[in-house]
Write an enzyme that holds these catalytic residues in place. Structure first.
Site, PDB file in Angstrom:
ATOM      1  N   SER A 178      57.206  53.459  42.420  1.00 21.81           N
ATOM      2  CA  SER A 178      56.399  52.313  42.463  1.00 21.81           C
ATOM      3  C   SER A 178      55.164  52.497  43.327  1.00 21.81           C
ATOM      4  CB  SER A 178      56.948  51.167  43.091  1.00 21.81           C
ATOM      5  OG  SER A 178      56.247  50.064  42.671  1.00 21.81           O
ATOM      6  N   GLU A 270      58.286  48.047  30.973  1.00 21.92           N
ATOM      7  CA  GLU A 270      57.474  47.605  32.077  1.00 21.92           C
ATOM      8  C   GLU A 270      55.778  47.853  31.898  1.00 21.92           C
ATOM      9  OE1 GLU A 270      57.526  49.804  35.861  1.00 21.92           O
ATOM     10  OE2 GLU A 270      58.763  51.420  34.762  1.00 21.92           O
ATOM     11  N   HIS A 300      61.115  48.170  35.844  1.00 20.49           N
ATOM     12  CA  HIS A 300      60.602  49.032  36.907  1.00 20.49           C
ATOM     13  C   HIS A 300      61.566  49.292  37.879  1.00 20.49           C
ATOM     14  CE1 HIS A 300      57.231  49.695  39.522  1.00 20.49           C
ATOM     15  NE2 HIS A 300      57.807  49.061  40.636  1.00 20.49           N
TER      16      HIS A 300
END
Length: 339
Positions: A178, A270, A300
């Protein structure tokens, strides 16, 4: 986008999970539950310092309740003798099995939007990497926004990389998920610009490539993301950038040089998928070798649930194979992309 690249590149270096793997029942049920519960909360979450600090404490306390795998040893790192003037803190995760080369190591940069999480919250990932590869894993507790806007996190990540090099770990794989994926890619670019010894490879899980969310906002209406709201992410991105916009934040407009082999794993369900695909396109255009794995139906950073989801377990095995190959490679050779 990624499918369009396949016809113009050599045969894949490894199998493509998008075609060989279908989402498990567990992942479909979990994704549906999160979509109804977590996503609304994240979408409306305030982006002010006090709620952020409360959320940090809650996450760390929750992570503290989870047992750490007994097959690894976790040592605290505190080193004030680094170039940033900031004391580097973090975790040094050492597996009981020492099958990997002594010079090899993994530098893991945790996610959390640059505002949340810590090395402790990401132990399900970092301990699994250590166990699967036999490598020690350094997880720096880099400074977070909004108290410390970018490039504080990048400065700390670079200091952690130097820490590894100075201790003889000259074969390092950089990983991040991320926001940590954004930080890992930024670090790889900074290493190339500063002339440091390049890493052996780079692994990005669901990288938050574009902090302005220009690609993910349009995709939001077409993708049933389990919990990422690009509108909330955009608000957080402004906190991370601060008042002075550092050009190193903009990965999609960076002047990329060829990087070492890169593995990108992203969920097919996602909103950050278009960003990952665009980064893969840019890196391969710059001469980079990219293995882009789009995991159908996954959310995610689904790899965090590797103890529970067979999909995540398989993704971690793919990661370990990539890291092993990257460390074993004598040089980078010709570069290609898998999508």
């Amino acid at each position: 986008m990624a499918e369009d690249l396949v016809s113009s590149v050599p045969a894949p270096l490894s199998r493509d999970p998008q075609w060989e793997w279908r989402p498990s029942v567990q992942s479909r049920v979990l994704g549906g539950a999160l979509r109804l519960t977590m996503r609304p909360l994240i979408h409306h979450a305030p982006s002010r310092p006090l709620p952020i600090r409360v959320a940090r404490r809650a996450l760390d306390r929750a992570a503290g309740l989870m047992p750490t795998d007994r097959r690894v040893r976790v040592e605290r790192v505190r080193d004030p003798h680094l170039r940033t003037g900031h004391v580097m803190r973090g975790e040094w995760i050492i597996p009981d099995s020492a099958d990997a080369p002594e010079s090899g190591a993994v530098l893991y940069l945790h996610g959390g939007g640059y505002i949340l999480c810590s090395p402790q919250t990401h132990r399900p990932l970092t301990t699994r990497v250590a166990l699967d590869t036999g490598l020690p894993v350094l997880v720096p507790n880099y400074r977070l926004a909004p108290e410390h806007p970018f490039p504080a996190a990048l400065d700390d990540a670079l200091a952690a990389y130097r820490w590894l090099l100075e201790r003889g770990h000259d074969r390092v794989v950089i990983m991040g998920d991320s926001a940590g994926g954004h930080l890992a890619a930024s670090l790889a670019g900074e290493i190339a610009r500063t002339g440091l010894a390049e890493p052996a490879g780079v692994v990005l899980y669901s990288p938050w490539v574009d902090l302005s969310c220009e690609l993910s906002v349009p995709a939001d209406k077409d993708v049933k993301d389990a919990f990422i709201s690009p509108f909330a992410a955009r608000r957080v991105g402004r906190l991370v950038a601060g008042r002075e916009i550092d050009p190193r934040l903009h990965l999609l407009t960076a002047d990329w040089a060829a990087l070492p082999p890169v593995l990108i794993q992203v969920g097919g369900a996602e909103v950050l998928r278009p960003e990952a695909e665009e980064l893969a396109r840019l890196l391969t255009a710059a001469g980079g070798r990219v293995d882009l794995q789009i995991w159908a139906g996954q959310m995610h950073v689904f790899q965090l649930l590797n103890r529970f989801l067979p999909d995540a377990d398989e993704a971690m095995r793919e990661t370990a194979a990539f890291i092993t190959d990257a460390l074993a490679a004598p040089d980078q050779g010709d570069l290609t992309i898998v999508a």
